[in-house]
Design a protein around this motif. Structure first.
Motif, PDB file in Angstrom:
ATOM      1  N   ASP A  24       0.856  -1.258  -0.070  1.00  0.00           N
ATOM      2  CA  ASP A  24      -0.043   0.090  -0.039  1.00  0.00           C
ATOM      3  C   ASP A  24       0.750   1.119  -0.022  1.00  0.00           C
ATOM      4  N   ALA A  25       1.784   1.232   0.770  1.00  0.00           N
ATOM      5  CA  ALA A  25       2.751   2.547   0.718  1.00  0.00           C
ATOM      6  C   ALA A  25       3.558   2.567  -0.496  1.00  0.00           C
ATOM      7  N   THR A  26       3.982   1.344  -0.997  1.00  0.00           N
ATOM      8  CA  THR A  26       4.578   1.622  -2.355  1.00  0.00           C
ATOM      9  C   THR A  26       3.743   1.958  -3.514  1.00  0.00           C
ATOM     10  N   PHE A  27       2.530   1.563  -3.484  1.00  0.00           N
ATOM     11  CA  PHE A  27       1.571   1.683  -4.408  1.00  0.00           C
ATOM     12  C   PHE A  27       1.264   3.417  -4.302  1.00  0.00           C
ATOM     13  N   THR A  28       0.937   3.957  -3.195  1.00  0.00           N
ATOM     14  CA  THR A  28       0.715   5.111  -2.947  1.00  0.00           C
ATOM     15  C   THR A  28       1.703   6.081  -3.289  1.00  0.00           C
ATOM     16  N   TYR A  29       2.938   5.854  -3.078  1.00  0.00           N
ATOM     17  CA  TYR A  29       4.102   6.261  -3.462  1.00  0.00           C
ATOM     18  C   TYR A  29       4.232   6.718  -5.005  1.00  0.00           C
ATOM     19  N   THR A  30       3.917   5.604  -5.680  1.00  0.00           N
ATOM     20  CA  THR A  30       4.037   5.627  -6.845  1.00  0.00           C
ATOM     21  C   THR A  30       2.878   6.278  -7.810  1.00  0.00           C
ATOM     22  N   LEU A  31       1.714   6.165  -7.177  1.00  0.00           N
ATOM     23  CA  LEU A  31       0.635   7.068  -7.752  1.00  0.00           C
ATOM     24  C   LEU A  31       0.894   8.490  -7.263  1.00  0.00           C
ATOM     25  N   ASP A  32       1.545   8.973  -6.233  1.00  0.00           N
ATOM     26  CA  ASP A  32       1.921  10.383  -6.298  1.00  0.00           C
ATOM     27  C   ASP A  32       3.064  10.789  -6.982  1.00  0.00           C
ATOM     28  N   MET A  33       3.880   9.800  -7.287  1.00  0.00           N
ATOM     29  CA  MET A  33       5.056  10.308  -8.081  1.00  0.00           C
ATOM     30  C   MET A  33       4.380  10.469  -9.864  1.00  0.00           C
ATOM     31  N   LEU A  34       3.475   9.660 -10.369  1.00  0.00           N
ATOM     32  CA  LEU A  34       2.915   9.710 -11.339  1.00  0.00           C
ATOM     33  C   LEU A  34       2.035  11.103 -11.338  1.00  0.00           C
ATOM     34  N   LEU A  35       1.482  11.330 -10.200  1.00  0.00           N
ATOM     35  CA  LEU A  35       0.700  12.800 -10.109  1.00  0.00           C
ATOM     36  C   LEU A  35       1.660  13.918 -10.327  1.00  0.00           C
ATOM     37  N   ALA A  36       2.757  13.817  -9.631  1.00  0.00           N
ATOM     38  CA  ALA A  36       3.905  14.942  -9.857  1.00  0.00           C
ATOM     39  C   ALA A  36       4.629  15.037 -10.938  1.00  0.00           C
ATOM     40  N   ALA A  37       4.722  13.987 -11.440  1.00  0.00           N
ATOM     41  CA  ALA A  37       5.361  14.017 -12.823  1.00  0.00           C
ATOM     42  C   ALA A  37       4.385  14.646 -13.935  1.00  0.00           C
ATOM     43  N   MET A  38       3.124  14.231 -14.079  1.00  0.00           N
ATOM     44  CA  MET A  38       2.096  14.680 -14.733  1.00  0.00           C
ATOM     45  C   MET A  38       1.932  16.367 -14.522  1.00  0.00           C
ATOM     46  N   ALA A  39       2.006  16.652 -13.387  1.00  0.00           N
ATOM     47  CA  ALA A  39       1.897  18.327 -12.968  1.00  0.00           C
ATOM     48  C   ALA A  39       3.010  18.941 -13.514  1.00  0.00           C
ATOM     49  N   SER A  51      -8.956  15.261 -14.442  1.00  0.00           N
ATOM     50  CA  SER A  51      -9.559  13.902 -14.709  1.00  0.00           C
ATOM     51  C   SER A  51      -8.600  12.704 -14.118  1.00  0.00           C
ATOM     52  N   MET A  52      -7.505  12.972 -14.788  1.00  0.00           N
ATOM     53  CA  MET A  52      -6.436  11.844 -14.406  1.00  0.00           C
ATOM     54  C   MET A  52      -6.208  11.876 -12.813  1.00  0.00           C
ATOM     55  N   ALA A  53      -5.848  12.994 -12.230  1.00  0.00           N
ATOM     56  CA  ALA A  53      -5.896  13.167 -10.566  1.00  0.00           C
ATOM     57  C   ALA A  53      -6.964  12.184  -9.902  1.00  0.00           C
ATOM     58  N   CYS A  54      -7.937  12.606 -10.431  1.00  0.00           N
ATOM     59  CA  CYS A  54      -9.033  11.958  -9.958  1.00  0.00           C
ATOM     60  C   CYS A  54      -9.048  10.301 -10.131  1.00  0.00           C
ATOM     61  N   VAL A  55      -8.767   9.756 -11.325  1.00  0.00           N
ATOM     62  CA  VAL A  55      -8.729   8.461 -11.504  1.00  0.00           C
ATOM     63  C   VAL A  55      -7.500   7.893 -10.371  1.00  0.00           C
ATOM     64  N   LEU A  56      -6.361   8.444 -10.470  1.00  0.00           N
ATOM     65  CA  LEU A  56      -5.426   8.009  -9.619  1.00  0.00           C
ATOM     66  C   LEU A  56      -5.844   8.003  -8.133  1.00  0.00           C
ATOM     67  N   GLU A  57      -6.358   9.043  -7.630  1.00  0.00           N
ATOM     68  CA  GLU A  57      -6.834   9.049  -6.319  1.00  0.00           C
ATOM     69  C   GLU A  57      -7.787   7.805  -6.087  1.00  0.00           C
ATOM     70  N   ASN A  58      -8.913   7.567  -6.889  1.00  0.00           N
ATOM     71  CA  ASN A  58      -9.773   6.461  -6.913  1.00  0.00           C
ATOM     72  C   ASN A  58      -9.127   5.317  -6.898  1.00  0.00           C
ATOM     73  N   ARG A  60      -6.193   4.495  -5.702  1.00  0.00           N
ATOM     74  CA  ARG A  60      -5.387   4.086  -4.586  1.00  0.00           C
ATOM     75  C   ARG A  60      -6.320   3.400  -3.502  1.00  0.00           C
ATOM     76  N   PHE A  61      -7.558   3.586  -3.840  1.00  0.00           N
ATOM     77  CA  PHE A  61      -8.393   2.790  -2.700  1.00  0.00           C
ATOM     78  C   PHE A  61      -8.613   1.283  -3.101  1.00  0.00           C
ATOM     79  N   PHE A  62      -8.010   0.986  -4.233  1.00  0.00           N
ATOM     80  CA  PHE A  62      -8.128  -0.334  -4.791  1.00  0.00           C
ATOM     81  C   PHE A  62      -6.853  -1.195  -4.516  1.00  0.00           C
ATOM     82  N   SER A  63      -5.764  -0.641  -3.700  1.00  0.00           N
ATOM     83  CA  SER A  63      -4.653  -1.027  -3.413  1.00  0.00           C
ATOM     84  C   SER A  63      -4.725  -2.493  -2.833  1.00  0.00           C
TER      85      SER A  63
END
Length: 75
Positions: A24-39, A51-58, A60-63
């Motif tokens: 979960d920690a690794t998955f969350t970190y990876t999603l955060d890094m994807l979001l930062a790279a896109m930003a 839209s993509m930020a919302c998808v990534l946030e959602n 995260r709950f499927f970890s």
């Protein structure tokens, strides 16, 4: 331009050595890094970014579900 790294799963995947909390920690970190790279990418449309930020946030709950799905069952 952003690049994507593909990780190939072998006979002894690292996921079997991880606890659900570590995954979960690794998955969350990876999603955060994807979001930062896109930003930081100037070519990304702000509406698509939101839209993509919302998808990534959602996603995260499927970890826990993803962890259970990709974890190799002990034989």
């Amino acid at each position: 331009m952003a690049s994507i790294v593909v990780i190939q799963q072998d006979d002894t995947p690292e996921i079997n050595k991880m606890t659900e909390e570590e995954f979960d920690a690794t998955f969350t970190y990876t999603l955060d890094m994807l979001l930062a790279a896109m930003a930081e990418e100037s070519e990304i449309d702000p509406e698509k970014f939101f839209s993509m930020a919302c998808v990534l946030e959602n996603l995260r709950f499927f970890s826990p579900v993803l962890y259970g799905a990709i974890r190799k069952k002990p034989e």
